[in-house]
Design a protein around this motif. Structure first.
Motif, PDB file in Angstrom:
ATOM      1  N   TRP A   1      -2.292  -4.116 -12.122  1.00  0.00           N
ATOM      2  CA  TRP A   1      -1.044  -3.365 -12.072  1.00  0.00           C
ATOM      3  C   TRP A   1      -0.588  -3.132 -13.504  1.00  0.00           C
ATOM      4  O   TRP A   1      -1.075  -3.760 -14.443  1.00  0.00           O
ATOM      5  CB  TRP A   1       0.014  -4.132 -11.281  1.00  0.00           C
ATOM      6  CG  TRP A   1      -0.274  -4.204  -9.805  1.00  0.00           C
ATOM      7  CD1 TRP A   1      -1.298  -3.620  -9.129  1.00  0.00           C
ATOM      8  CD2 TRP A   1       0.489  -4.937  -8.831  1.00  0.00           C
ATOM      9  NE1 TRP A   1      -1.225  -3.926  -7.788  1.00  0.00           N
ATOM     10  CE2 TRP A   1      -0.142  -4.731  -7.578  1.00  0.00           C
ATOM     11  CE3 TRP A   1       1.618  -5.726  -8.892  1.00  0.00           C
ATOM     12  CZ2 TRP A   1       0.349  -5.293  -6.405  1.00  0.00           C
ATOM     13  CZ3 TRP A   1       2.104  -6.290  -7.724  1.00  0.00           C
ATOM     14  CH2 TRP A   1       1.481  -6.073  -6.491  1.00  0.00           C
TER      15      TRP A   1
ATOM     16  N   GLN B   1      -7.133  -0.505  -4.015  1.00  0.00           N
ATOM     17  CA  GLN B   1      -6.366   0.716  -3.795  1.00  0.00           C
ATOM     18  C   GLN B   1      -5.142   0.863  -4.692  1.00  0.00           C
ATOM     19  O   GLN B   1      -4.652   1.967  -4.874  1.00  0.00           O
ATOM     20  CB  GLN B   1      -5.915   0.788  -2.329  1.00  0.00           C
ATOM     21  CG  GLN B   1      -7.077   0.889  -1.371  1.00  0.00           C
ATOM     22  CD  GLN B   1      -6.624   0.660   0.051  1.00  0.00           C
ATOM     23  OE1 GLN B   1      -5.897   1.473   0.610  1.00  0.00           O
ATOM     24  NE2 GLN B   1      -7.033  -0.449   0.636  1.00  0.00           N
ATOM     25  N   LYS B   2      -4.619  -0.244  -5.207  1.00  0.00           N
ATOM     26  CA  LYS B   2      -3.330  -0.158  -5.905  1.00  0.00           C
ATOM     27  C   LYS B   2      -3.426  -0.451  -7.400  1.00  0.00           C
ATOM     28  O   LYS B   2      -2.435  -0.775  -8.049  1.00  0.00           O
ATOM     29  CB  LYS B   2      -2.311  -1.124  -5.261  1.00  0.00           C
ATOM     30  CG  LYS B   2      -1.938  -0.774  -3.836  1.00  0.00           C
ATOM     31  CD  LYS B   2      -1.513   0.672  -3.640  1.00  0.00           C
ATOM     32  CE  LYS B   2      -0.121   0.990  -4.102  1.00  0.00           C
ATOM     33  NZ  LYS B   2       0.300   2.357  -3.685  1.00  0.00           N
TER      34      LYS B   2
ATOM     35  N   VAL C   1      -5.129  -5.350  -1.359  1.00  0.00           N
ATOM     36  CA  VAL C   1      -4.618  -4.180  -2.087  1.00  0.00           C
ATOM     37  C   VAL C   1      -5.351  -3.945  -3.407  1.00  0.00           C
ATOM     38  O   VAL C   1      -5.131  -2.924  -4.065  1.00  0.00           O
ATOM     39  CB  VAL C   1      -3.091  -4.270  -2.375  1.00  0.00           C
ATOM     40  CG1 VAL C   1      -2.323  -4.558  -1.089  1.00  0.00           C
ATOM     41  CG2 VAL C   1      -2.757  -5.269  -3.472  1.00  0.00           C
TER      42      VAL C   1
ATOM     43  N   LEU D   1       0.823  -1.212   0.000  1.00  0.00           N
ATOM     44  CA  LEU D   1       0.000   0.000   0.000  1.00  0.00           C
ATOM     45  C   LEU D   1       0.859   1.265   0.000  1.00  0.00           C
ATOM     46  O   LEU D   1       0.465   2.290  -0.550  1.00  0.00           O
ATOM     47  CB  LEU D   1      -0.954  -0.001   1.199  1.00  0.00           C
ATOM     48  CG  LEU D   1      -2.086  -1.033   1.131  1.00  0.00           C
ATOM     49  CD1 LEU D   1      -2.878  -1.032   2.431  1.00  0.00           C
ATOM     50  CD2 LEU D   1      -2.997  -0.795  -0.068  1.00  0.00           C
TER      51      LEU D   1
ATOM     52  N   LEU E   1      -0.562   0.246 -10.247  1.00  0.00           N
ATOM     53  CA  LEU E   1       0.777   0.252  -9.632  1.00  0.00           C
ATOM     54  C   LEU E   1       1.815  -0.217 -10.653  1.00  0.00           C
ATOM     55  O   LEU E   1       1.666  -1.289 -11.223  1.00  0.00           O
ATOM     56  CB  LEU E   1       0.794  -0.671  -8.411  1.00  0.00           C
ATOM     57  CG  LEU E   1       2.117  -0.764  -7.637  1.00  0.00           C
ATOM     58  CD1 LEU E   1       2.411   0.545  -6.900  1.00  0.00           C
ATOM     59  CD2 LEU E   1       2.082  -1.921  -6.636  1.00  0.00           C
TER      60      LEU E   1
END
Length: 155
Positions: A118, A86-87, A83, A52, A90
């Motif tokens: 991601w 929220q991610k 995660v 995070l 990434l």
């Protein structure tokens, strides 16, 4: 500007894979990037909180029986759902130390990265065949590229 975090999750079961992490550490310390903090953890140590806090992540694993190392898989299993929301986006990169092939591990990591939503910052790096000192240079270059991307706000 705000500090950026690069999380390196590296599985190092052998002297050679420990050399890879040592080479990355040395390269990063020799070429510090403005505003970038690098955190190196084993898959067992790495937590949801680490992910995070990360602005980019580099996964290092060996290939075992045509698949990623069990501890790398365990890391993904522990962090996946906590995660996920929220991610998304990434930036991620990975290196795979594979004696023979690497494609099984690369495919499995690519599926998980797709599931996490991601974004590949660099294509997966497969270190295939007999051990070579070049692997240390390649992995160091990959880590430095991520650091530079974070430092320049390009990731």
């Amino acid at each position: 500007h705000a500090m950026k975090n690069l999380l390196i999750v590296a599985h190092c079961p052998s002297d050679n894979t420990k050399q890879l992490v040592h080479a990355m550490d040395t390269a990063i310390q020799s070429n510090p990037m403005d505003g970038v903090i690098v955190v190196v953890k084993s898959p067992l140590q790495a937590t949801v909180a680490d992910v995070l806090q990360a602005d980019a992540i580099l996964i290092g694993t060996t290939e075992n029986f045509g698949y990623m190392a069990g501890l790398t898989k365990d890391f993904f299993e522990r962090i996946f759902y906590p995660v996920l929301e929220q991610k998304q986006g990434l930036p991620v990169a990975c290196y795979i130390r594979a004696g023979l092939d690497g494609t099984g591990t690369q495919g499995s990591i690519e599926r998980i990265v797709t599931g996490l939503r991601w974004r590949w910052a660099q294509p997966p790096l497969v270190l295939k065949g007999d051990w070579s000192e070049e692997f240390c240079e390649q992995v160091s270059e990959l880590a430095l590229t991520l650091c530079a991307g974070l430092s320049l706000n390009m990731l």
